[in-house]
Design a protein around this motif. Sequence first.
Motif, PDB file in Angstrom:
ATOM      1  N   ARG A 159     -28.768 -19.965  36.059  1.00 13.45           N
ATOM      2  CA  ARG A 159     -29.420 -19.363  34.886  1.00 13.45           C
ATOM      3  C   ARG A 159     -29.245 -20.316  33.708  1.00 13.45           C
ATOM      4  O   ARG A 159     -28.384 -20.127  32.851  1.00 13.45           O
ATOM      5  N   THR A 160     -30.089 -21.335  33.680  1.00 11.81           N
ATOM      6  CA  THR A 160     -29.984 -22.394  32.686  1.00 11.81           C
ATOM      7  C   THR A 160     -31.319 -22.569  31.972  1.00 11.81           C
ATOM      8  O   THR A 160     -32.383 -22.540  32.599  1.00 11.81           O
ATOM      9  N   ALA A 161     -31.253 -22.767  30.664  1.00 11.58           N
ATOM     10  CA  ALA A 161     -32.444 -23.013  29.857  1.00 11.58           C
ATOM     11  C   ALA A 161     -32.161 -24.157  28.902  1.00 11.58           C
ATOM     12  O   ALA A 161     -31.005 -24.448  28.576  1.00 11.58           O
ATOM     13  N   VAL A 162     -33.228 -24.813  28.434  1.00 11.23           N
ATOM     14  CA  VAL A 162     -33.114 -25.822  27.387  1.00 11.23           C
ATOM     15  C   VAL A 162     -33.871 -25.332  26.155  1.00 11.23           C
ATOM     16  O   VAL A 162     -34.867 -24.614  26.265  1.00 11.23           O
ATOM     17  N   PHE A 163     -33.383 -25.745  24.990  1.00 13.30           N
ATOM     18  CA  PHE A 163     -33.900 -25.244  23.714  1.00 13.30           C
ATOM     19  C   PHE A 163     -33.737 -26.369  22.698  1.00 13.30           C
ATOM     20  O   PHE A 163     -32.631 -26.858  22.491  1.00 13.30           O
ATOM     21  N   GLY A 164     -34.830 -26.795  22.106  1.00 15.19           N
ATOM     22  CA  GLY A 164     -34.745 -27.872  21.129  1.00 15.19           C
ATOM     23  C   GLY A 164     -35.654 -27.641  19.943  1.00 15.19           C
ATOM     24  O   GLY A 164     -36.626 -26.877  20.015  1.00 15.19           O
ATOM     25  N   GLN A 189     -37.703 -23.066  28.927  1.00 10.13           N
ATOM     26  CA  GLN A 189     -37.608 -24.088  27.897  1.00 10.13           C
ATOM     27  C   GLN A 189     -38.199 -23.512  26.614  1.00 10.13           C
ATOM     28  O   GLN A 189     -39.258 -22.878  26.631  1.00 10.13           O
ATOM     29  N   VAL A 190     -37.484 -23.710  25.514  1.00 10.46           N
ATOM     30  CA  VAL A 190     -37.928 -23.254  24.197  1.00 10.46           C
ATOM     31  C   VAL A 190     -38.089 -24.483  23.324  1.00 10.46           C
ATOM     32  O   VAL A 190     -37.133 -25.239  23.112  1.00 10.46           O
ATOM     33  N   LEU A 191     -39.298 -24.693  22.817  1.00  9.71           N
ATOM     34  CA  LEU A 191     -39.626 -25.881  22.038  1.00  9.71           C
ATOM     35  C   LEU A 191     -40.126 -25.442  20.666  1.00  9.71           C
ATOM     36  O   LEU A 191     -41.202 -24.842  20.543  1.00  9.71           O
ATOM     37  N   VAL A 192     -39.332 -25.717  19.633  1.00  9.20           N
ATOM     38  CA  VAL A 192     -39.638 -25.263  18.274  1.00  9.20           C
ATOM     39  C   VAL A 192     -40.070 -26.460  17.436  1.00  9.20           C
ATOM     40  O   VAL A 192     -39.383 -27.475  17.389  1.00  9.20           O
ATOM     41  N   ASN A 193     -41.197 -26.322  16.751  1.00 14.30           N
ATOM     42  CA  ASN A 193     -41.855 -27.408  16.008  1.00 14.30           C
ATOM     43  C   ASN A 193     -41.690 -28.751  16.721  1.00 14.30           C
ATOM     44  O   ASN A 193     -41.165 -29.714  16.169  1.00 14.30           O
ATOM     45  N   GLY A 249     -45.429 -26.855  37.495  1.00 18.43           N
ATOM     46  CA  GLY A 249     -44.175 -26.482  38.125  1.00 18.43           C
ATOM     47  C   GLY A 249     -42.959 -26.558  37.226  1.00 18.43           C
ATOM     48  O   GLY A 249     -41.830 -26.496  37.708  1.00 18.43           O
ATOM     49  N   LEU A 250     -43.174 -26.666  35.918  1.00 18.22           N
ATOM     50  CA  LEU A 250     -42.038 -26.727  35.008  1.00 18.22           C
ATOM     51  C   LEU A 250     -41.536 -25.324  34.681  1.00 18.22           C
ATOM     52  O   LEU A 250     -42.204 -24.322  34.949  1.00 18.22           O
ATOM     53  N   ALA A 251     -40.369 -25.263  34.067  1.00 16.31           N
ATOM     54  CA  ALA A 251     -39.818 -23.978  33.634  1.00 16.31           C
ATOM     55  C   ALA A 251     -40.763 -23.328  32.631  1.00 16.31           C
ATOM     56  O   ALA A 251     -41.380 -24.015  31.804  1.00 16.31           O
ATOM     57  N   PRO A 252     -40.899 -22.005  32.670  1.00 13.06           N
ATOM     58  CA  PRO A 252     -41.726 -21.307  31.678  1.00 13.06           C
ATOM     59  C   PRO A 252     -41.325 -21.709  30.267  1.00 13.06           C
ATOM     60  O   PRO A 252     -40.142 -21.870  29.961  1.00 13.06           O
ATOM     61  N   ALA A 253     -42.337 -21.864  29.411  1.00 14.18           N
ATOM     62  CA  ALA A 253     -42.113 -22.421  28.078  1.00 14.18           C
ATOM     63  C   ALA A 253     -42.515 -21.448  26.973  1.00 14.18           C
ATOM     64  O   ALA A 253     -43.530 -20.753  27.079  1.00 14.18           O
ATOM     65  N   LEU A 254     -41.714 -21.442  25.929  1.00 14.65           N
ATOM     66  CA  LEU A 254     -42.082 -20.840  24.657  1.00 14.65           C
ATOM     67  C   LEU A 254     -42.213 -21.977  23.665  1.00 14.65           C
ATOM     68  O   LEU A 254     -41.257 -22.716  23.423  1.00 14.65           O
ATOM     69  N   VAL A 255     -43.412 -22.137  23.103  1.00 16.39           N
ATOM     70  CA  VAL A 255     -43.666 -23.183  22.116  1.00 16.39           C
ATOM     71  C   VAL A 255     -43.890 -22.508  20.770  1.00 16.39           C
ATOM     72  O   VAL A 255     -44.814 -21.701  20.618  1.00 16.39           O
ATOM     73  N   VAL A 256     -43.016 -22.813  19.813  1.00 16.57           N
ATOM     74  CA  VAL A 256     -43.040 -22.178  18.494  1.00 16.57           C
ATOM     75  C   VAL A 256     -43.564 -23.193  17.483  1.00 16.57           C
ATOM     76  O   VAL A 256     -42.975 -24.273  17.320  1.00 16.57           O
ATOM     77  N   VAL A 257     -44.651 -22.847  16.814  1.00 18.01           N
ATOM     78  CA  VAL A 257     -45.319 -23.779  15.912  1.00 18.01           C
ATOM     79  C   VAL A 257     -45.430 -23.182  14.514  1.00 18.01           C
ATOM     80  O   VAL A 257     -46.112 -22.167  14.326  1.00 18.01           O
ATOM     81  N   PRO A 258     -44.775 -23.764  13.506  1.00 15.34           N
ATOM     82  CA  PRO A 258     -45.047 -23.398  12.125  1.00 15.34           C
ATOM     83  C   PRO A 258     -46.353 -24.065  11.694  1.00 15.34           C
ATOM     84  O   PRO A 258     -46.570 -25.253  11.962  1.00 15.34           O
ATOM     85  N   THR A 259     -47.226 -23.334  11.044  1.00 18.50           N
ATOM     86  CA  THR A 259     -48.568 -23.863  10.801  1.00 18.50           C
ATOM     87  C   THR A 259     -48.612 -24.931   9.713  1.00 18.50           C
ATOM     88  O   THR A 259     -49.459 -25.822   9.758  1.00 18.50           O
TER      89      THR A 259
END
Length: 330
Positions: A159-164, A189-193, A249-259
């Motif tokens: 149960r591992t995730a990456v977040f940057g 994977q969580v990718l913020v801005n 085939g990558l880990a599900p992603a949340l991409v957070v974008v400030p406009t």
Amino acid sequence: MSEVTAVQRPPEPDWLAMTAEELAAYRDAENRVRASDAARAVTGQPDPGAAIHWQDVALPGRELPVRVYRPAPGRDGAGADRTELPLVLHVHGGGFVGTAVQCDWVTSHIAARLPAVVVSVEHRLLDPRTPLSAAVADGWDVLQHVVKHAAQWGIDPARTAVFGESCGALISALAAIRAKEAGPHLQAQVLVNPAVDVTETMFDHPSVAEYAHTPTLTEPQLRLFQRLAVPPGVDARALSPLYADDLKGLAPALVVVPTHDAVADHGRRYAERLQAAGTPTRLTEYPGAGHAFLSMPGLVEQAEAARTEILEFLRAALAARTTHDGRKTQ
């Protein structure tokens, strides 16, 4: 990539003319501000439900500090020895500046509320002697080390995730791509801005021109970042997730974008590429928010909503183990 704006900071330099010595002096002064108690008015207070400490990690040829966040023990001491918690490998933003401390607000919240062990990488910062590839190696090597020594860290490697965030999101995205072939199997994977293009085309995205001079990120800073990241002779595409050959085939992603962000289109285009490749991807935009808004909850009200979204996304992704063939197990 400056991220603290409302406390006393060093004077803004001439980004494109500064010497290596001037960069080092500016970075030291800026990071002292980001790690100061005064900056908490901007960067937010850590969650009291998390215990935080620094730890050195022995990596090939070097030692690297990481900032570790764990659920704090209760008043009766319960929880102090919790094991097999999810792992969230976090990488702070900044590029040529930055420290894990500036992200205490969100990382401690995740550790306390998920709950999880959050390991934030104090990676080598970019300068004329240290290109982006060194920071990328730091993120990858820490991920491999913690998963390999899962029992010592009290984590469940399944149960591992990456977040940057910002440059850290680039490092996290590259780790997610590499993990597909080399392991570990990531759950999220969580990718913020995210700044995911360090080729010459990084300046061609419309958002770079539209938001070239915002309080938290400017085009001259991006140009310095790109110059330090990719020395002559280095393949910039290999360090740009946006141009990765295979994103399926990558880990599900949340991409957070400030406009209101110069690299907003980096995140949008990367989310589109992930979706086109069949990788489950959620793109969420936060109207009016600027670059690094997640590190500034004292100034930007959308940070709270983004933190909640990230926590809920990780909670769902890490609730159960997922095998390589997509089957979930408890």
